[in-house]
Design a protein around this motif. Structure first.
Motif, PDB file in Angstrom:
ATOM      1  N   UNK A  32       5.514  21.340  -6.549  1.00 12.22           N
ATOM      2  CA  UNK A  32       5.837  21.185  -7.967  1.00 12.22           C
ATOM      3  C   UNK A  32       5.314  19.862  -8.532  1.00 12.22           C
ATOM      4  N   UNK A  33       4.980  18.929  -7.650  1.00 11.91           N
ATOM      5  CA  UNK A  33       4.479  17.633  -8.116  1.00 11.91           C
ATOM      6  C   UNK A  33       3.612  17.017  -7.027  1.00 11.91           C
ATOM      7  N   UNK A  34       2.508  16.386  -7.444  1.00 17.52           N
ATOM      8  CA  UNK A  34       1.631  15.710  -6.491  1.00 17.52           C
ATOM      9  C   UNK A  34       1.034  14.484  -7.155  1.00 17.52           C
ATOM     10  N   UNK A  35       1.080  13.386  -6.435  1.00 22.28           N
ATOM     11  CA  UNK A  35       0.538  12.126  -6.944  1.00 22.28           C
ATOM     12  C   UNK A  35      -0.193  11.434  -5.809  1.00 22.28           C
ATOM     13  N   UNK A  36      -1.383  10.943  -6.084  1.00 24.85           N
ATOM     14  CA  UNK A  36      -2.135  10.266  -5.024  1.00 24.85           C
ATOM     15  C   UNK A  36      -2.649   8.917  -5.487  1.00 24.85           C
ATOM     16  N   UNK A  75      -6.091   7.345   1.486  1.00 22.27           N
ATOM     17  CA  UNK A  75      -5.247   7.566   0.305  1.00 22.27           C
ATOM     18  C   UNK A  75      -3.851   7.983   0.753  1.00 22.27           C
ATOM     19  N   UNK A  76      -2.893   7.716  -0.113  1.00 22.79           N
ATOM     20  CA  UNK A  76      -1.526   8.177   0.092  1.00 22.79           C
ATOM     21  C   UNK A  76      -1.250   9.242  -0.961  1.00 22.79           C
ATOM     22  N   UNK A  77      -0.693  10.357  -0.509  1.00 24.39           N
ATOM     23  CA  UNK A  77      -0.368  11.448  -1.423  1.00 24.39           C
ATOM     24  C   UNK A  77       1.119  11.759  -1.257  1.00 24.39           C
ATOM     25  N   UNK A  78       1.846  11.665  -2.363  1.00 29.40           N
ATOM     26  CA  UNK A  78       3.250  12.072  -2.384  1.00 29.40           C
ATOM     27  C   UNK A  78       3.323  13.437  -3.038  1.00 29.40           C
ATOM     28  N   UNK A  79       4.073  14.327  -2.413  1.00 23.62           N
ATOM     29  CA  UNK A  79       4.206  15.677  -2.936  1.00 23.62           C
ATOM     30  C   UNK A  79       5.673  16.085  -2.919  1.00 23.62           C
ATOM     31  N   UNK A  80       6.087  16.778  -3.940  1.00 24.61           N
ATOM     32  CA  UNK A  80       7.421  17.368  -3.983  1.00 24.61           C
ATOM     33  C   UNK A  80       7.229  18.876  -4.015  1.00 24.61           C
ATOM     34  N   UNK A  81       7.953  19.545  -3.148  1.00 18.91           N
ATOM     35  CA  UNK A  81       7.838  20.988  -3.074  1.00 18.91           C
ATOM     36  C   UNK A  81       8.891  21.565  -2.162  1.00 18.91           C
ATOM     37  N   UNK A 133      10.414  15.882  -0.430  1.00 21.34           N
ATOM     38  CA  UNK A 133       9.313  15.004  -0.809  1.00 21.34           C
ATOM     39  C   UNK A 133       8.620  14.594   0.477  1.00 21.34           C
ATOM     40  N   UNK A 134       7.306  14.652   0.457  1.00 24.46           N
ATOM     41  CA  UNK A 134       6.585  14.219   1.647  1.00 24.46           C
ATOM     42  C   UNK A 134       5.521  13.204   1.290  1.00 24.46           C
ATOM     43  N   UNK A 135       5.263  12.361   2.251  1.00 20.73           N
ATOM     44  CA  UNK A 135       4.228  11.343   2.144  1.00 20.73           C
ATOM     45  C   UNK A 135       3.127  11.714   3.121  1.00 20.73           C
ATOM     46  N   UNK A 136       1.918  11.801   2.600  1.00 20.16           N
ATOM     47  CA  UNK A 136       0.745  12.116   3.408  1.00 20.16           C
ATOM     48  C   UNK A 136      -0.208  10.937   3.371  1.00 20.16           C
ATOM     49  N   UNK A 137      -0.627  10.465   4.528  1.00 22.30           N
ATOM     50  CA  UNK A 137      -1.710   9.494   4.601  1.00 22.30           C
ATOM     51  C   UNK A 137      -2.943  10.313   4.959  1.00 22.30           C
ATOM     52  N   UNK A 138      -3.898  10.328   4.048  1.00 27.45           N
ATOM     53  CA  UNK A 138      -5.123  11.091   4.285  1.00 27.45           C
ATOM     54  C   UNK A 138      -6.282  10.132   4.483  1.00 27.45           C
ATOM     55  N   UNK A 139      -7.159  10.500   5.413  1.00 31.67           N
ATOM     56  CA  UNK A 139      -8.293   9.648   5.751  1.00 31.67           C
ATOM     57  C   UNK A 139      -9.567  10.479   5.711  1.00 31.67           C
ATOM     58  N   UNK A 140     -10.641   9.810   5.389  1.00 32.47           N
ATOM     59  CA  UNK A 140     -11.941  10.477   5.372  1.00 32.47           C
ATOM     60  C   UNK A 140     -12.656  10.149   6.676  1.00 32.47           C
TER      61      UNK A 140
END
Length: 144
Positions: free
Chosen positions: A75-79, A87-93, A110-117
């Motif tokens: 329902x919500x995503x912010x990076x 990058x850090x991505x917070x998501x609510x779902x 709510x979850x916190x994702x650390x994403x890397x390339x």
């Protein structure tokens, strides 16, 4: 050269792939491929899964069992980019169970994702999930 708009779109595509594969045991390899080999995954119950193999093993059991045919609803995503490759991505779902028509608010997390390339591809390196509960009575009292 770093292009924030393109990289943001690539991260959204990664997480959309993750969501689409959720709950479908037949697509477990797609789900698993979204994580780095050495990813850390902390469930809302505090269980820590170490590495893609452990994440895969646990989710295979879940997707064959209680989470079979469930869907991930975001329902919500912010990076936010920390560097061009992190990058850090917070998501609510919430997980919509196969028998549910609508996701109950009580199941929002709510979850916190650390994403890397890595090698030109975005992957989830760390994930932590927690239930959205709102302020407790004590927190409300102390904030006055």
């Amino acid at each position: 050269m770093f292009n924030e708009q393109n990289e943001s779109a690539a991260i959204k595509e990664l997480l959309n792939r993750l969501d689409t594969a959720w709950g479908k045991n037949a697509e477990l390899s797609i789900y698993s491929s979204c994580f780095t080999e050495d990813a850390d995954y902390v469930t809302f119950q505090g269980l820590r899964l170490k590495g893609r193999n452990e994440i895969t093993e646990v989710h295979e059991k879940l997707f064959k069992g209680i989470l079979r045919d469930s869907k991930m609803v975001v329902v919500e995503q912010e990076q936010k980019f920390l560097t061009p490759d992190v990058a850090i991505v917070h998501r609510i779902g919430a997980v919509l169970m196969r028998w549910q028509k609508k996701t109950p608010k009580s199941r929002l997390s709510i979850n916190t994702n650390v994403v890397v390339k890595q090698n030109g591809e975005w992957k989830v390196a760390a994930f932590q999930n927690g239930r959205v509960t709102g302020q407790s009575f004590m927190e409300k009292l102390l904030s006055k």
